[in-house]
Design an enzyme around this catalytic site. Structure first.
Site, PDB file in Angstrom:
ATOM      1  N   GLY A  51      12.726 -74.275  -9.838  1.00 30.63           N
ATOM      2  CA  GLY A  51      13.674 -74.398 -10.890  1.00 30.63           C
ATOM      3  C   GLY A  51      14.288 -73.197 -11.551  1.00 30.63           C
ATOM      4  CG  PHE A  52      16.392 -73.173 -15.144  1.00 30.26           C
ATOM      5  CD1 PHE A  52      17.638 -72.870 -15.029  1.00 30.26           C
ATOM      6  CD2 PHE A  52      16.018 -74.237 -15.875  1.00 30.26           C
ATOM      7  CE1 PHE A  52      18.787 -73.690 -15.309  1.00 30.26           C
ATOM      8  CE2 PHE A  52      17.224 -75.289 -16.255  1.00 30.26           C
ATOM      9  CZ  PHE A  52      18.402 -74.902 -16.012  1.00 30.26           C
ATOM     10  CG  PHE A  73      -1.345 -73.889 -11.996  1.00 30.81           C
ATOM     11  CD1 PHE A  73      -2.090 -73.424 -11.125  1.00 30.81           C
ATOM     12  CD2 PHE A  73      -1.642 -74.722 -13.119  1.00 30.81           C
ATOM     13  CE1 PHE A  73      -3.540 -73.855 -11.290  1.00 30.81           C
ATOM     14  CE2 PHE A  73      -3.020 -74.993 -12.985  1.00 30.81           C
ATOM     15  CZ  PHE A  73      -3.902 -74.478 -12.258  1.00 30.81           C
ATOM     16  CD  GLU A  74       4.129 -74.789  -7.534  1.00 30.62           C
ATOM     17  OE1 GLU A  74       3.906 -75.898  -6.949  1.00 30.62           O
ATOM     18  OE2 GLU A  74       4.924 -74.537  -8.410  1.00 30.62           O
ATOM     19  CG  ASP A 110      -3.892 -72.469 -16.778  1.00 29.95           C
ATOM     20  OD1 ASP A 110      -2.584 -72.280 -17.142  1.00 29.95           O
ATOM     21  OD2 ASP A 110      -4.782 -73.169 -17.306  1.00 29.95           O
ATOM     22  CB  ALA A 111       0.775 -68.884 -16.651  1.00 26.75           C
ATOM     23  CE1 TYR A 234      14.132 -81.935 -23.234  1.00 27.51           C
ATOM     24  CE2 TYR A 234      14.934 -80.799 -24.938  1.00 27.51           C
ATOM     25  CZ  TYR A 234      14.192 -80.948 -23.794  1.00 27.51           C
ATOM     26  OH  TYR A 234      13.627 -79.678 -23.318  1.00 27.51           O
ATOM     27  CG  LEU A 272      20.552 -77.872 -13.968  1.00 28.84           C
ATOM     28  CD1 LEU A 272      20.370 -76.445 -13.524  1.00 28.84           C
ATOM     29  CD2 LEU A 272      21.496 -78.340 -12.755  1.00 28.84           C
TER      30      LEU A 272
HETATM   31  P1  NAD Z   1      10.153 -76.615 -13.093  1.00 32.69           P
HETATM   32  O1  NAD Z   1       9.053 -77.584 -13.133  1.00 32.69           O
HETATM   33  O2  NAD Z   1      10.838 -76.687 -11.855  1.00 32.69           O
HETATM   34  O3  NAD Z   1       9.186 -75.093 -13.205  1.00 32.69           O
HETATM   35  C1  NAD Z   1       8.123 -75.032 -13.797  1.00 32.69           C
HETATM   36  C2  NAD Z   1       7.177 -73.745 -13.422  1.00 32.69           C
HETATM   37  O4  NAD Z   1       6.061 -73.559 -14.372  1.00 32.69           O
HETATM   38  C3  NAD Z   1       6.764 -73.692 -12.007  1.00 32.69           C
HETATM   39  O5  NAD Z   1       6.865 -72.433 -11.581  1.00 32.69           O
HETATM   40  C4  NAD Z   1       5.455 -74.048 -12.267  1.00 32.69           C
HETATM   41  O6  NAD Z   1       4.483 -73.422 -10.997  1.00 32.69           O
HETATM   42  C5  NAD Z   1       4.983 -73.173 -13.275  1.00 32.69           C
HETATM   43  N1  NAD Z   1       3.745 -73.744 -14.080  1.00 32.69           N
HETATM   44  C6  NAD Z   1       3.505 -75.055 -14.603  1.00 32.69           C
HETATM   45  N2  NAD Z   1       2.482 -75.095 -15.158  1.00 32.69           N
HETATM   46  C7  NAD Z   1       1.891 -73.881 -14.939  1.00 32.69           C
HETATM   47  C8  NAD Z   1       0.551 -73.230 -15.270  1.00 32.69           C
HETATM   48  N3  NAD Z   1      -0.261 -73.740 -16.092  1.00 32.69           N
HETATM   49  N4  NAD Z   1       0.469 -71.793 -14.910  1.00 32.69           N
HETATM   50  C9  NAD Z   1       1.291 -71.130 -14.282  1.00 32.69           C
HETATM   51  N5  NAD Z   1       2.529 -71.811 -14.038  1.00 32.69           N
HETATM   52  C10 NAD Z   1       2.577 -72.997 -14.257  1.00 32.69           C
HETATM   53  O7  NAD Z   1      10.874 -76.610 -14.607  1.00 32.69           O
HETATM   54  P2  NAD Z   1      12.175 -75.981 -15.060  1.00 32.69           P
HETATM   55  O8  NAD Z   1      13.092 -77.313 -15.312  1.00 32.69           O
HETATM   56  O9  NAD Z   1      12.524 -74.989 -14.309  1.00 32.69           O
HETATM   57  O10 NAD Z   1      11.871 -75.561 -16.521  1.00 32.69           O
HETATM   58  C11 NAD Z   1      11.556 -74.357 -16.781  1.00 32.69           C
HETATM   59  C12 NAD Z   1      11.983 -74.134 -18.376  1.00 32.69           C
HETATM   60  O11 NAD Z   1      13.347 -74.309 -18.576  1.00 32.69           O
HETATM   61  C13 NAD Z   1      11.274 -75.035 -19.190  1.00 32.69           C
HETATM   62  O12 NAD Z   1      11.247 -74.300 -20.460  1.00 32.69           O
HETATM   63  C14 NAD Z   1      12.137 -76.147 -19.464  1.00 32.69           C
HETATM   64  O13 NAD Z   1      11.855 -76.992 -20.694  1.00 32.69           O
HETATM   65  C15 NAD Z   1      13.480 -75.394 -19.374  1.00 32.69           C
HETATM   66  N6  NAD Z   1      14.707 -76.045 -19.215  1.00 32.69           N
HETATM   67  C16 NAD Z   1      14.982 -77.143 -18.366  1.00 32.69           C
HETATM   68  C17 NAD Z   1      15.930 -77.819 -18.333  1.00 32.69           C
HETATM   69  C18 NAD Z   1      16.154 -78.787 -17.277  1.00 32.69           C
HETATM   70  O14 NAD Z   1      16.996 -79.585 -17.251  1.00 32.69           O
HETATM   71  N7  NAD Z   1      15.607 -78.972 -16.217  1.00 32.69           N
HETATM   72  C19 NAD Z   1      17.127 -77.575 -19.181  1.00 32.69           C
HETATM   73  C20 NAD Z   1      16.979 -76.608 -20.045  1.00 32.69           C
HETATM   74  C21 NAD Z   1      15.894 -75.546 -20.177  1.00 32.69           C
HETATM   75 NA    NA Z   2      10.731 -72.703 -13.656  1.00 36.64          NA
END
Ligand code: NAD
Ligand code: NA
Length: 396
Positions: A51-52, A73-74, A110-111, A234, A272
């Site tokens: 993701g982001f 965390f994968e 675990d972060a 939301y 997204l």
């Molecule tokens: P994602 O699920 O793609 O990424 C999550 C990441 O967090 C991964 O790298 C995962 O390994 C890591 N992770 C999860 N739990 C963990 C833990 N306990 N320890 C270590 N790492 C851990 O999610 P995303 O959609 O990229 O979301 C990232 C941020 O962006 C979030 O705050 C989300 O709310 C925000 N966001 C998402 C959207 C959207 O539409 N997807 C839009 C705006 C903002």
């Molecule tokens: Na991310």
């Protein structure tokens, strides 16, 4: 082995190493095509594997030649059992970074724990000295609190009133009404504990205490707002309370960073398709209508386009960083454009199982979802045998 997608509900149980690798390479190519950014030099990305967060790591490394440490965390692969996509993404990222002569190391754990924070700090001290950018991009349904030991689970519910609206099952394309009963106080507290700003602040406290943040260091966390259509579930729901908390935490962190002339920001990003967002009711229908509208207008973006623009047009320009009246960076500006939102709202009223294939971009949603797991990527031969057991180079 030959790997195919295996769906269960809103998740895919398998992922494809070659497809994930191609995804990462495509993102790298995109960032390179946009030219160098005079950006960060030493970066910590928390949530760096999908993701982001992954897009932030790629933009830092390949847009600004930054050294990066990624925390995620994968699930590791096993013989005959694929890894989670973030594992393969990170393996590919590490490979590409090595080929480009860029420093990159990763921590899988675990972060939210003190252990992973300490491990990260030790690595920064040993290899990088001080970092100048911390990206906080975690999305998780659970958090075990490092002090109380309590495991909190987030929920996606409205607050106050029962909410009824349309939703789509994007696998079948069936549009139906969904009714969600309101949360209680405990639901709100749990969701804020998982997705609010407490852990972000704990990270910055730990980094500051260890003296591993450089002068003028920045930290950025990601948030979402979205339109009236999704507000009840939301932004005005439990997850919205967590985002309110995250956004308020930015000001607290900024105060703490004054001594090093640093600053904390929240960037509001576009909706997204990610693993996190596909689990939220109503959002997939909104996204499929949004994609259709934004693609027609030529302003559609994925994670990498969003983050490349965030770095090059918001964070690292010669001007001050522009923010809204609440101090937030807005890279959701195109999503929230009035013409876009008006069209989506009109489409929403007409969306049914029969009309959605025409009105919405259900196909785009589905293919983006499969892409997250490395499937449906052009240039990948899915009939070919691939090795599912892939190592991540530089994993600590
Ligand atoms: P994602 O699920 O793609 O990424 C999550 C990441 O967090 C991964 O790298 C995962 O390994 C890591 N992770 C999860 N739990 C963990 C833990 N306990 N320890 C270590 N790492 C851990 O999610 P995303 O959609 O990229 O979301 C990232 C941020 O962006 C979030 O705050 C989300 O709310 C925000 N966001 C998402 C959207 C959207 O539409 N997807 C839009 C705006 C903002
Ligand atoms: Na991310």
């Amino acid at each position: 082995m030959v790997i195919e997608p295996r769906m269960r509900g809103f998740i895919c149980l398998t992922s494809h190493p070659a497809g994930c690798e191609q995804n990462v390479i495509n993102q790298i190519e995109y960032v390179k095509s946009k030219g160098q950014i005079d950006g960060p030099k030493k970066v910590l990305v928390i949530g760096a594997s999908t993701g982001f967060g992954l897009a932030s790591r790629i933009t830092s490394a390949f847009g600004s030649n930054a050294s990066t440490i990624g925390v995620f965390f994968e699930k590791a692969p096993q013989e005959k059992k694929t890894a989670s996509p973030g594992w393969y993404n990170s393996a590919a990222f590490q490979d590409q970074a090595k080929k480009a002569g860029l420093y990159a190391k990763s921590i899988n754990g675990d972060a939210f724990s003190e252990e992973v924070k300490n491990k990260t700090i030790d690595l920064i001290k040993a290899d990088l000295g001080k970092i100048d950018l911390v990206i906080y991009s975690l999305a998780s349904p659970v958090r075990t609190h490092p002090v109380t030991g309590v495991t909190h689970r987030s929920v996606l519910k409205p607050i106050g009133n029962t909410f009824t609206n349309k939703t789509v099952d994007f696998h079948t394309g069936i549009v139906s009404d969904i009714t969600i009963t309101p949360s209680n106080e405990e639901d709100i507290e749990n969701t804020v504990a998982v997705m609010g700003g407490e852990d972000w602040e704990m990270w910055i406290d730990a980094l500051l205490k260890a003296d591993v943040l450089a002068e003028n260091a920045m930290t950025v966390a990601y948030s979402y707002i979205g339109p009236g259509l999704t507000e009840a579930v939301y932004r005005k729901g439990t997850i919205g309370r967590a985002k309110d908390h995250l956004e308020a935490t930015a000001f607290q962190i900024s105060d703490k960073l004054k001594g090093i002339h640093g600053k904390a920001y929240v960037s509001v990003n576009k909706a997204l398709v990610t693993q996190a967002s596909s689990a939220i009711p109503v959002i997939p229908l909104y996204i499929s209508l949004l994609y259709k509208t934004m693609k027609e207008k030529g302003i559609h973006e994925g994670c990498i386009e969003q983050i490349q623009r965030l770095f090059s047009e918001r964070l690292y320009t010669s001007q001050n960083i522009p923010t809204d009246e609440n101090g937030r960076i807005r890279i959701d500006d195109w999503e929230m454009r009035e013409d876009v939102q008006q069209e989506v709202a009109a489409l929403w009223l007409d969306a049914t199982t029969e009309t959605l294939p025409e009105l919405g971009d259900l196909q785009g949603y589905k293919s983006d979802f499969l892409n997250l797991f490395g499937f449906g990527i052009s240039g990948v031969d899915y009939a070919e045998d691939v090795n599912e057991v892939v190592e991540i180079e530089g994993l600590q």
